[in-house]
Design an enzyme around this catalytic site. Sequence first.
Site, PDB file in Angstrom:
ATOM      1  CE1 TYR A 203      44.192 -39.437 102.944  1.00 45.79           C
ATOM      2  CE2 TYR A 203      43.111 -41.220 101.758  1.00 45.79           C
ATOM      3  CZ  TYR A 203      43.052 -39.985 102.355  1.00 45.79           C
ATOM      4  OH  TYR A 203      41.889 -39.292 102.380  1.00 45.79           O
TER       5      TYR A 203
ATOM      6  NE  ARG B  41      40.068 -35.104 103.621  1.00 43.21           N
ATOM      7  CZ  ARG B  41      40.915 -35.864 102.948  1.00 43.21           C
ATOM      8  NH1 ARG B  41      41.442 -35.432 101.819  1.00 43.21           N
ATOM      9  NH2 ARG B  41      41.249 -37.059 103.389  1.00 43.21           N
TER      10      ARG B  41
ATOM     11  CG  HIS C 151      38.254 -36.727  99.030  1.00 46.27           C
ATOM     12  ND1 HIS C 151      38.564 -35.429  98.715  1.00 46.27           N
ATOM     13  CD2 HIS C 151      37.583 -37.230  97.960  1.00 46.27           C
ATOM     14  CE1 HIS C 151      38.097 -35.156  97.494  1.00 46.27           C
ATOM     15  NE2 HIS C 151      37.506 -36.228  97.025  1.00 46.27           N
TER      16      HIS C 151
HETATM   17  C1  LIG Z   1      39.501 -32.350  86.995  1.00 45.53           C
HETATM   18  C2  LIG Z   1      39.229 -33.304  88.101  1.00 45.53           C
HETATM   19  N1  LIG Z   1      40.080 -34.311  88.327  1.00 45.53           N
HETATM   20  C3  LIG Z   1      39.847 -35.198  89.311  1.00 45.53           C
HETATM   21  C4  LIG Z   1      38.734 -35.093  90.111  1.00 45.53           C
HETATM   22  C5  LIG Z   1      38.470 -36.128  91.219  1.00 45.53           C
HETATM   23  N2  LIG Z   1      38.646 -35.472  92.520  1.00 45.53           N
HETATM   24  C6  LIG Z   1      37.620 -34.953  93.204  1.00 45.53           C
HETATM   25  S1  LIG Z   1      38.101 -34.115  94.565  1.00 45.53           S
HETATM   26  C7  LIG Z   1      39.732 -34.486  94.302  1.00 45.53           C
HETATM   27  C8  LIG Z   1      40.787 -33.925  95.203  1.00 45.53           C
HETATM   28  C9  LIG Z   1      40.683 -32.438  95.288  1.00 45.53           C
HETATM   29  O1  LIG Z   1      41.714 -31.889  96.047  1.00 45.53           O
HETATM   30  P1  LIG Z   1      41.686 -30.358  96.455  1.00 45.53           P
HETATM   31  O2  LIG Z   1      41.605 -29.516  95.223  1.00 45.53           O
HETATM   32  O3  LIG Z   1      42.829 -30.120  97.348  1.00 45.53           O
HETATM   33  O4  LIG Z   1      40.302 -30.149  97.203  1.00 45.53           O
HETATM   34  P2  LIG Z   1      39.851 -30.873  98.569  1.00 45.53           P
HETATM   35  O5  LIG Z   1      39.205 -32.140  98.199  1.00 45.53           O
HETATM   36  O6  LIG Z   1      41.056 -31.065  99.400  1.00 45.53           O
HETATM   37  O7  LIG Z   1      38.879 -29.917  99.166  1.00 45.53           O
HETATM   38  C10 LIG Z   1      39.862 -35.260  93.148  1.00 45.53           C
HETATM   39  C11 LIG Z   1      41.134 -35.757  92.618  1.00 45.53           C
HETATM   40  C12 LIG Z   1      37.853 -34.028  89.820  1.00 45.53           C
HETATM   41  N3  LIG Z   1      36.721 -33.848  90.514  1.00 45.53           N
HETATM   42  N4  LIG Z   1      38.124 -33.152  88.834  1.00 45.53           N
END
Ligand SMILES: Cc1ncc(C[n+]2csc(CCOP(=O)(O)OP(=O)(O)O)c2C)c(N)n1
Lengths: 326, 326, 365, 365
Positions: free
Chosen positions: C270, C257, C261
Site C-alpha cells: 500500500y 511509521r 504495521h
Molecule cells: C477497535 C479496534 N479495531 C481494529 C483493530 C485492528 N488494528 C490494530 S492496529 C490498527 C491500526 C491502528 O492505527 P493507529 O491508531 O494509527 O495506530 P498505529 O498502528 O499507526 O500505531 C488496527 C486497525 C484494533 N486493534 N482495535
Amino acid sequence: MARMTMVQAINLALHQEMERDDSVLVLGQDVGVNEGVFRVTAGLLAKFGEPRVIDTPLAESAIVGTAIGMALGGLRPVAEIQFSGFALLALGQLEGNAARYRSRTCGQRGVPLVVRMPYGGGVRALEHHSESREAIFAHVPGLKVVIPSTPRTARALLAAAIRDPDPVIFMEPKKSYRAFREEVPEEPETMEIGRARIAREGNDLAVVSWGAMLRPTLAAVEQVEEARGVSIRVIDLLTISPLDRETLVRAVKETGRMVVVQEAPLSFGPASEIIATVNDEALLWLEAPVKRIASWDVNTPYFAREEAFFPGVERIRKGIEETLDF
Amino acid sequence: MARMTMVQAINLALHQEMERDDSVLVLGQDVGVNEGVFRVTAGLLAKFGEPRVIDTPLAESAIVGTAIGMALGGLRPVAEIQFSGFALLALGQLEGNAARYRSRTCGQRGVPLVVRMPYGGGVRALEHHSESREAIFAHVPGLKVVIPSTPRTARALLAAAIRDPDPVIFMEPKKSYRAFREEVPEEPETMEIGRARIAREGNDLAVVSWGAMLRPTLAAVEQVEEARGVSIRVIDLLTISPLDRETLVRAVKETGRMVVVQEAPLSFGPASEIIATVNDEALLWLEAPVKRIASWDVNTPYFAREEAFFPGVERIRKGIEETLDF
Amino acid sequence: MPRKIVQRFQVPFLQVLDEKGKVDPKLDPGLPDEDLVRLYEAMILAREADQRMLRLQRQGRIGTFGPATGQEAASVGPALAMGPRDWLVPSFREMGAMLMRGIPLSTILLYWGGWEEGNVFPEEARTLPIAVILASQVPHAVGLAYAERLRGEDAAVVAFFGDGSTSEGDFHEALNFAAVWKAPVVFVCQNNQWAISTPFEKQTASETIAQKAIAYGMPGIRVDGNDPLATYVAVRDALARARAGEGPTLVEALTYRLMMHTTADDPTRYRSDEQVKPWQRRDPLVRTRLLLEKRKLWDDEREAELRARCKETIDEAVKAYETWKPPRPDVPFDRVYATPPAELEAQRKEFLASLPGADAGKGVD
Amino acid sequence: MPRKIVQRFQVPFLQVLDEKGKVDPKLDPGLPDEDLVRLYEAMILAREADQRMLRLQRQGRIGTFGPATGQEAASVGPALAMGPRDWLVPSFREMGAMLMRGIPLSTILLYWGGWEEGNVFPEEARTLPIAVILASQVPHAVGLAYAERLRGEDAAVVAFFGDGSTSEGDFHEALNFAAVWKAPVVFVCQNNQWAISTPFEKQTASETIAQKAIAYGMPGIRVDGNDPLATYVAVRDALARARAGEGPTLVEALTYRLMMHTTADDPTRYRSDEQVKPWQRRDPLVRTRLLLEKRKLWDDEREAELRARCKETIDEAVKAYETWKPPRPDVPFDRVYATPPAELEAQRKEFLASLPGADAGKGVD
Ligand SMILES: Cc1ncc(C[n+]2csc(CCOP(=O)(O)OP(=O)(O)O)c2C)c(N)n1
Ligand SMILES: Cc1ncc(C[n+]2csc(CCOP(=O)(O)OP(=O)(O)O)c2C)c(N)n1
Ligand SMILES: [Mg+2]
Ligand SMILES: [Mg+2]
C-alpha cells in the site's frame, strides 16, 4: 425495619455504602441534580457532593470506560446506565476491559465496578426500554450478573456488589421498582452473590425465575397449589452468573420436575444454561422435560402490544400444569 | 471445480456476488488497497473500483451503522470487521438497528446486510483476536448467525447471506482460513441458511460442532470409530441462529446420544441452546446426558497458553467415549 | 452570504530541534545534559530492541509484534516530561516510554511472547497494560485522572493512541468527558500517518489531529513528533496545565511509521519506498545525535559504548524471557475473579485432567 | 512560549429574522409569501399538536411523549429547504419536519401510542423512523447519502439530533465518515441546551456545537434556532454544497426546550422558571407572526381560521388514531425476518393459543 419499595431499598444501599466507604462514587446520566430518572439516586448529590456524584455527558461507553479507569485508580464506581437497552453501547468496554483487567494483569489490577441498569418490560416505555439481555453479559467470563427480585434482595445484593472486587452487572427489574413493598432492615445487610434463594418451599416441582418474573411465578404457583394440592418450590435465582448450579440440581433431584420462567426471548437465553446444568448433573432425576416459559423470539414489541409477549400468570400456570402432567 | 482454501472460496463468493448484483458493495478497514489483512478481499478494488470497495476509517460502530444506512438506501453492503473481538463495539447498531428495522417498520424496510468477521483462536494472535462470541449475536431476534466450516460451505453460505433480505452475522473461523483445501465449484452456488449439514453419517452417537471445531471433531470421531467399531454422526451446524432444531432432534431420536463441541466458553453458549432443544423435543430418547465440550469459563488466555484452553482432539475423544459408555 | 463570525480558533505547531540538529534558541527548554543524553539513549535502546524483536519474531521466538522504528521521539519526550507519580496509559506502540518508566524489557518480551505476565509491571512504573482495542484505553486514562484528583493526589495521566484510533467513538467520548471534568490528563496522539494500510487522509478529512481538540473546548497542539524536545516541551506544558486544574490538552506528535504495521503486515502493498524516504531523513535519532555532538556530549566512542550496552541489556532481557518459567498451567482459573466460584474450580480440575502427559493434574493443589 | 500558528478556523453565526419580526435585508432569502405562510402554519400545527398530545398523554390515551414546543423553527426551516427526493433522518423531536414531509399526524399518534405502525410512512415522505438510541441514526444518514450518490441519485440527506446526542461515539464516527466520503448529508443539531436534566455546559466544554465540525474538517455554522429563516437558509446552503459534491455540513440550531423533556420528566427539579423565561420571549411563533403581519400576510382572522383548521386536523387525526384497528395480534412474528423460520412459526402457534379469550387462536391462518 421499614417497608420500602425497590427504588427506596436501592437508594438506601447507595447511601449506606457511600457513607461506609468514601471510595464509592456514583456516575451516570441525570443521577445528580435530577436524582435519576427513576429517583434511585435521590439525596446522594445533596449528601455527598459533586465529585462523588457525577452527572455525566451522554455517552454510555465513556460512562463505563471512565468508571473502569476510576476503579483502576482505587475508587469503587457505581455507574448507572439509564436503561439497559443502551448498555450494549458499552459492551466493548465491559467485555474488552472490565471483564479482563484481572486476568490481563495476572491479578495485579482488578476492576471493582458496579454497572446498575433498569431492565425489562411492563412500564409502557419506548422502544429499547424493555429488553432483558442478561444472557449476553452472563456469557462473558469475568463479569458477574445479578438480578434482584424484591426490595430487600435488591438492597442486600447491591451492597454486596459494591463491595465485590470484580465487575458486577446489576440489573434492576424496573417493573418491580414501585410495584410492591417489603420490610428492609435499617442496618446494612449484604447477600452472597452467586446464591439463589428458595422463595417458597415445595417438593413436587421447582420453578426457577428471577427479576420481575418472580411475582407472576408466585401467583401461578399459588393457583396450581390450590387447585391441585401439590407443593411447588420456587427458586429466585438472584445471580445469573456465576450460576448457583447446586441449588438448581438439588431442586431437580428432590422434585423431578422443573419449569424456568424467563422474561428474555427464548433462544440462547439463561433458561438454556439452566437446562444444560440439569442435563449435566441431574438428567436421570428428570421426570419430564424442563419447561421454558419465555418471551418469544421477536424484537420486544412496542408497548401497546408488549404485554402479551411477556410470560404472564396464565402461561406460567399452564406450563407448570403441563409439566406436572407429563 | 478447483481446490481452494477458505480464504479463496470467500473471495470467490465476493467476486461473483459483486458481479451478479451491482448493489453489492464491500466496506471495512483495509479491505481495499491492502485487500484485507487476511487477503479475503483480494482483487475487489481493482475489479470494482472505489465506490463499491471502501477502505473505511477505523470505527466499527460506524462501519456497521453506515452499512445499515446503505442497506436502507437500496444497497447490499458486506461489511468486514477486522477481528470479531471488535464487533462488540458495533453491537449497539446490530441489536438496536440492523436486527429491528424490519419489525420497527412493520416490514416496510429491511436491512440486507452481511457483517463478515474472522473469529476464533489458534493463530497465535494478540488479545481480543481469539474469541468466539456467536452466542451473543444468536440471542438477538432479527439477526441470523452463520458459521461455515469448510471452503465450499463458506462460499455457498456467504453467497446466500448476501442474497438474504435480512442481516446476517457471518463468522469465519480464521484457523481454517488456509488450513486445508476443498473442491469448490466455479459456478455460483448457495446453501440454505438455517440448515445443518450431516458431515458424516452414523447411528450410535451424534456430535454437533461448527466452525474450526469441525476438524478436531472429525479426527476424534475417526479415532473412536476405529477403536470401538461404532458409527458416529457428525452434524456441522453451519447456522447458529435460526437453529436447525429438526436435524438436532432427529439425531438424538436416531442415536440416543449427543456430544456438542463448542469453541466458545462453556456457560451460556450455543451448546446450552442445543441441549435445551433436545430437552424440549427428544428428552425421552436420550440415553446419556448431552456432553458439552467447550472452552473453559475464563477469558481466552494469551496465545502462549491458549491452545490448552480450546477443545482439542483428545478432549473430544474422551467426551465421546464417556458418552458412549454412560 | 455574509455571516457574523462569532468564534475564532487557532492551532499552533511546535518544533524545537530541527532535522539538522539545531535547537531554536527561543524554544529551547534548557534540559540538563544528562536529560538530553537520556533521551538519546532511550531512543537507541528502543530502536535496537525493535530490531531484535523483529528478528525474534521471524525466528518464531515471539509472536506478532508492532515496531515503532522512527517514532521513538514521540514516545520518550512525553515520558521524560512525566513525574514519578504520573500515570502512563499506553496504546501498543510505546515501548520507548514504557522502558523509560522502568518496565523491564524482559516483561515486554513476555507480552509479545503471548503471556499475560508481560502486563505485570512494577507498581512504581505507574503504567497500565498495552491496550489492543484501539482507543478503549482513552476513557480509562480520564477515569484514572479523575480518581487521582478525587483522592487528593497531584498525579496526572498521559494517554497515548494513534491517528487511526481518533476515529473511534471512545476517543471522542473520552476527550469530551475529560474536558467537562477538567481532568488532569494529557492526550498524546502518535500520528504516524498510517493505520495499517489506511493513510491519514482517508482516516479523517481534518488536516491535523490537533484541531480535533477544538470540538472539546480544549487546547490542541501539533508538534514535530520526530523531535524529542518538542514532544517533551508540549507534554511538560500540558502536564503543568493539568496539574493546575486547567484541564486536558491534546498533543499531536506528527511522525511516521518507517516499518511495517506489525510483523503480520506487508507495507509494500500500500505504499512505495518513495513515500517513506523523506521520513527516513527525518529520523529522530539522527537529529538528536547531531545535537549531542554539537553540545560535545557525544562521539563515536560513546556511541559504540551505548550500542554495546543496549546489546547487553537486550541479550539479558531475551535470556530472562527465554528462561522464564511459566507458572502452573491452571493460573488463568485464578484470575477471572478474585475468588473463583465453585463451577470454575470444577472446571479447573477437568482442565488439569485434560492436559497431556506430564502436565496432567499439575495444578493448584 | 512562542509557537507558530499553522491553522486558523472560524465559526459563523446566522440570524435572519429577529425577535421583533425584523428581517435582515442583507440576509433575506426572499422566500415567496406562500412559503412564509407555510412555515408559520407548520409551526402552529406542530405547537397545537404538542399541546393536544400532552393532554392525550395525561389522559392515558398515548404513552410517554416528548414535546418540541419552542423548537419548531429548528424543525420546519430545514424541512422547507429539502427537496422531495431528499431524505429526512429524524431523532425524536422533529414532529414539525415530519408533518411537513407529509407524514400523517395519525401515524405519529400511533407511534406515541405504542404501535410500530406509527413508523410506516408514505414512501414519498422519504423519512426514516424516529430513533430512540440517541445518535444511532446519524451513521444511517451517512450510509443512506452514500447509497444515493452511488446509485446516481441527486438526493441528499438531512439528519437531526440533539445537543446531548453529540456526546455519543456514533455522532463522532458518523461525521468523520461523512467528511472523508464527502457524503451528501447535512447534520442538524437541535441544541435546545438540555439533555433531560443535563445543561449544555455539563454536556461539553465546547462553547458551541458548530465548532465540533472543525474536528472533521467540515464547515460548521451556528444559527438562531428560533428563526425559521435562518434554519432554512443554513440548510438550503448546506444542501447545495452537498449536492455539488463538496461534502457535509454541521448546522447547529440554537434553541431551547420550553417544556418538559418528556411527559415522564419534571423540569422543575433541575431548572427554574427564571431560566426559561427569556426563551419564552424568543418564541419562534411570535416573531414569525410579526413578520407575516408586517408583510400583510396575516391578521387575527387568518389566525383564528388557522387555529380552527389545526384543531380540525388534529381532531381528525386523533379520531383516526383511536378508531384504528390493529392487525391480528401475531403480526410481530411476521416481521422479525422476511420469511419466518420454522421455529418462529411454531412459537406463533403457541402465542396464539396463549391469548386470553376472544383473541386466542386468532392469527395468520
Ligand atoms: C477497535 C479496534 N479495531 C481494529 C483493530 C485492528 N488494528 C490494530 S492496529 C490498527 C491500526 C491502528 O492505527 P493507529 O491508531 O494509527 O495506530 P498505529 O498502528 O499507526 O500505531 C488496527 C486497525 C484494533 N486493534 N482495535
Ligand atoms: C444512547 C441513549 N442513551 C440514553 C438515552 C435516554 N435519553 C433519551 S432522550 C435523552 C436526552 C437527549 O438529549 P438531546 O440529545 O439533547 O436531545 P433532546 O432531548 O434535548 O431533544 C436521554 C438521555 C437514549 N435514548 N439513548
Ligand atoms: Mg497510525
Ligand atoms: Mg437537547
